[in-house]
Design a protein around this motif. Structure first.
Motif, short mmCIF file in Angstrom:
data_model
loop_
_atom_site.label_atom_id
_atom_site.label_comp_id
_atom_site.label_asym_id
_atom_site.label_seq_id
_atom_site.Cartn_x
_atom_site.Cartn_y
_atom_site.Cartn_z
N VAL A 550 -9.83 9.02 -3.04
CA VAL A 550 -8.77 9.30 -2.08
C VAL A 550 -7.48 9.52 -2.85
N THR A 551 -6.73 10.52 -2.45
CA THR A 551 -5.43 10.77 -3.09
C THR A 551 -4.61 9.48 -3.11
N PRO A 552 -4.15 9.04 -4.28
CA PRO A 552 -3.37 7.79 -4.33
C PRO A 552 -2.14 7.84 -3.42
N LEU A 553 -1.88 6.74 -2.75
CA LEU A 553 -0.71 6.66 -1.86
C LEU A 553 0.56 6.58 -2.68
N SER A 554 1.58 7.28 -2.24
CA SER A 554 2.89 7.21 -2.89
C SER A 554 3.61 5.93 -2.46
N ASP A 555 4.68 5.62 -3.14
CA ASP A 555 5.48 4.45 -2.76
C ASP A 555 6.02 4.59 -1.34
N LEU A 556 6.42 5.80 -0.97
CA LEU A 556 6.92 6.04 0.39
C LEU A 556 5.83 5.78 1.42
N GLN A 557 4.64 6.28 1.17
CA GLN A 557 3.55 6.09 2.12
C GLN A 557 3.16 4.62 2.24
N ARG A 558 3.16 3.91 1.11
CA ARG A 558 2.85 2.47 1.17
C ARG A 558 3.91 1.71 1.97
N ARG A 559 5.16 2.09 1.80
CA ARG A 559 6.21 1.39 2.53
C ARG A 559 6.13 1.69 4.03
N ILE A 560 5.80 2.93 4.38
CA ILE A 560 5.67 3.28 5.80
C ILE A 560 4.56 2.46 6.44
N LEU A 561 3.41 2.36 5.76
CA LEU A 561 2.30 1.57 6.31
C LEU A 561 2.71 0.11 6.50
N LYS A 562 3.47 -0.43 5.55
CA LYS A 562 3.95 -1.80 5.68
C LYS A 562 4.88 -1.95 6.87
N LEU A 563 5.77 -0.97 7.06
CA LEU A 563 6.69 -1.02 8.19
C LEU A 563 5.96 -0.89 9.52
N VAL A 564 4.90 -0.08 9.56
CA VAL A 564 4.11 0.07 10.78
C VAL A 564 3.30 -1.19 11.07
N GLY A 565 3.02 -1.96 10.02
CA GLY A 565 2.21 -3.17 10.18
C GLY A 565 0.75 -2.94 9.92
N LEU A 566 0.43 -1.92 9.11
CA LEU A 566 -0.95 -1.60 8.77
C LEU A 566 -1.16 -1.76 7.27
N SER A 567 -2.37 -2.07 6.91
CA SER A 567 -2.70 -2.28 5.50
C SER A 567 -3.01 -0.96 4.81
N THR A 568 -2.73 -0.89 3.50
CA THR A 568 -3.09 0.30 2.73
C THR A 568 -4.60 0.47 2.63
N SER A 569 -5.34 -0.57 2.99
CA SER A 569 -6.80 -0.49 2.90
C SER A 569 -7.39 0.53 3.86
N ILE A 570 -6.65 0.91 4.92
CA ILE A 570 -7.19 1.91 5.85
C ILE A 570 -7.39 3.25 5.13
N TYR A 571 -6.68 3.47 4.04
CA TYR A 571 -6.89 4.65 3.20
C TYR A 571 -7.81 4.32 2.02
N GLU A 572 -7.53 3.20 1.38
CA GLU A 572 -8.27 2.85 0.15
C GLU A 572 -9.74 2.57 0.42
#
Length: 583
Positions: A550-572
């Motif tokens: 999977v295309t590695p998540l950028s810092d911006l994308q990781r921060r957005i997921l954190k703000l939404v309340g979702l884990s990065t694992s939904i991509y990883e």
């Protein structure tokens, strides 16, 4: 010889975020609990089918059913990991999606879905339910209204009176804008009778007692206000300038004109920030006004009820300027049109010989430009005599040619009185001052941008309900309700991110193309989702293994997921081996 590797790539973009967000909101769970399809129905459940379909609608900005099957085929690998049931491409044929719309069109089913989902969201997200805003919009469609009950011509808010339409009425938590009640009704329905059904539906979700319902002049009907009062709730609405409202306003404003009524000044937030710097007093206020009280009574269910109603008399300088300009423009256009009715004599110039017909044309112009009583029209009869010589058996005679001309004068007193009324509006509420003071009432009513923003989303990007691609009326009603679920997804993502950003020390940057350093504390869901465009899942099949990437998540994308309340694992987690894709 080394066997050739097979490589498969599919775009995942914002799909994991959207599917996981809907699961967090409880959309598939509530839908599967309420909707009981035919026992012989096979394949993906209705709840998860709708979840996948909503992901397509929000991600692609397209509600066409015929496109969904191909989209699922292009994203089947990722959807099979995100949805906890086998995902078949044929689960998303247009026939099965049309069946879903038919299920959502059933009033008893939708009423229960909306109630359970609304209560779940309020509880999970700890949402405030003390203020609910009611409003409607119309959706124009290129459908023939003959034989139809939903697609009808009526007052068009799209400025397309030539097209049939249907109406969508929302009750939404204010200022969040989250829909809690949705009505899809015929396009020729008046707005006034829609408020009580929407109020009843919203009350099933948010409960009764002490809630403030906010609406425009259509909610100001006495029956609606009385019903809300009888339910121990509050209302806030302006009154339309019809009936005796104009006379009441003139009577209330007499002390203002005579300087006997003190006006409360309501400042904008920017002016408040300047207080103490010597500039606030020079700035234009948000509004000025005062309030009074009157006894009100009405009959509800054969029972007479009486209550105290506050009258809020409010003047908006900004609105006054706008309407002053509008009045001047209407007067000028009306005067020009009136004078053009009776031009000088000449070839091809129409002349009026019938005074009654000319008066009818004048009335039509005055009504069109809304300047009745502001312009005075005087009529003059002109008679032109012409001598005609004798010709053969016709004797000499004198012919008369009659025409009527008009002169236009401005009614100075009436125009002065009209100008003094510009910018003033009369609001009514039954909320006590301790609950809703004068200043707060003004600011609460002016906060309609959130529900209007959702109407814009519904009819434009990203939902794009126009143009409308369904023909059957039950499908149209079901699609309108489906779109209200999509509005809930968009609204909650935006709300959660903005709330969490308030607690962060740094605003969110990187959302604006061409200006990566620009920061915002109030991002829209559309910009947040766009930040995930370009992510992909790649499968490399070798003879002895399958490599998933999977295309590695950028810092911006990781921060957005954190703000939404979702884990990065939904991509990883998409890199983990999954079940074989069903055929």
């Amino acid at each position: 010889m080394t066997p050739e590797a097979k490589i498969y790539t599919e775009r995942i973009d914002d799909i994991p975020l959207l599917v996981s967000q809907q699961e967090k909101m409880g959309i598939p769970e509530v839908l599967d609990r309420v909707i009981r399809p035919h026992g012989n129905r096979q394949g993906l459940s209705v709840g998860w089918l709708i979840t996948g379909w909503l992901s397509y609608i929000v991600s692609e900005g397209d509600h066409r059913m015929v496109e969904v099957e191909g989209w699922v085929a292009d994203h089947q690998e990722s959807l099979s990991h995100l949805i906890p049931h086998p995902v078949r491409v044929k689960d998303f044929t247009d026939d099965r999606l049309a069946d879903v719309l038919g299920l959502l069109s059933k009033d008893e089913v939708w009423d229960e879905v909306e109630s359970q989902l609304g209560q779940h969201l309020i509880r999970v997200y700890d949402l405030k339910t003390d203020r609910i805003r009611l409003d409607s919009t119309s959706v124009s469609v290129y459908h023939d209204e003959e034989g139809q009950t939903l697609f009808r011509k009526g007052h068009s808010k799209d400025h397309r009176p030539d097209l049939a339409q249907f109406k969508v009425m929302l009750g939404a938590l204010d200022p969040l804008g989250l829909p809690v009640a949705t009505l899809v009704v015929p396009g020729n329905c008046a707005d006034d009778p829609l408020y009580l059904p929407t109020f009843r539906r919203a009350r099933k979700v948010v409960g009764t007692g002490g809630r403030l319902y906010i609406g425009d002049t259509k909610m100001g009907a006495l029956e609606t206000r009385a019903f809300i009062e009888a339910g121990d709730d509050f209302y806030l609405s302006p009154l339309a300038q019809v009936g005796d409202v104009g006379e009441i306003m003139q009577e209330l404003l007499v002390p203002v004109y005579e300087g006997r009524q003190d006006l409360q000044r309501i400042e904008t937030e920017s002016v408040k920030a300047q207080e103490g710097e010597g500039e606030a007093g020079d700035a234009e206020p948000l509004a000025l006004g005062f309030e009074g009280v009157r006894q009100q009574q009405a009959c509800i269910d054969d029972q007479e009820i009486t209550w105290q109603e506050r009258l809020l008399v409010i003047h908006s300088p900004q609105l006054a300027r706008k309407r002053h300009k509008g009045l001047d423009g209407r007067l000028g256009r009306a005067e020009k049109a009136l004078l053009e009715l009776t031009p000088q004599r000449g070839r091809g110039k129409k002349q009026w010989e019938d005074l009654g017909k000319l008066e009818g044309a004048v009335e039509a112009i005055l009504k069109k430009h809304r300047v009745d009583g502001l312009l005075e029209v005087c009529y003059a009869k002109e008679v032109e005599k012409r001598a005609v010589r004798q010709y053969k058996d016709r004797p000499a005679r004198t012919e008369e040619r009659i025409r009527y001309v008009l002169n236009v004068h401005y009614n100075g007193d009436a125009i002065h009185q009209a100008r003094r009324m510009l910018g003033w509006r009369l609001f009514v509420t039954n909320a006590p001052k301790e609950t809703l003071d004068f200043s707060e009432a003004v600011k609460v009513y002016r906060g309609s941008a959130h529900i209007e923003h959702n109407f814009a989303r519904l009819k434009g990007r990203p939902l794009g309900i126009r143009p409308f691609y369904v023909q059957r009326e039950d499908h149209a009603k079901g699609l309108g309700r489906l779109m209200s679920l999509a509005l809930r997804v968009l609204t909650l993502i935006e709300y959660v991110v903005r709330e969490n950003l308030q607690g962060d020390e740094e605003a969110l940057a990187g959302l604006y193309a061409g200006n990566p350093k620009r920061k915002t504390e109030r991002p829209t869901t559309e910009r947040l989702l766009k930040a995930f465009k370009g992510l992909a899942l790649t499968l490399v099949e070798l003879s002895d293994q399958t490599i998933r990437h999977v295309t590695p998540l950028s810092d911006l994308q990781r921060r957005i997921l954190k703000l939404v309340g979702l884990s990065t694992s939904i991509y990883e987690d998409l890199t983990l081996p999954g079940d074989p894709i069903p055929l």
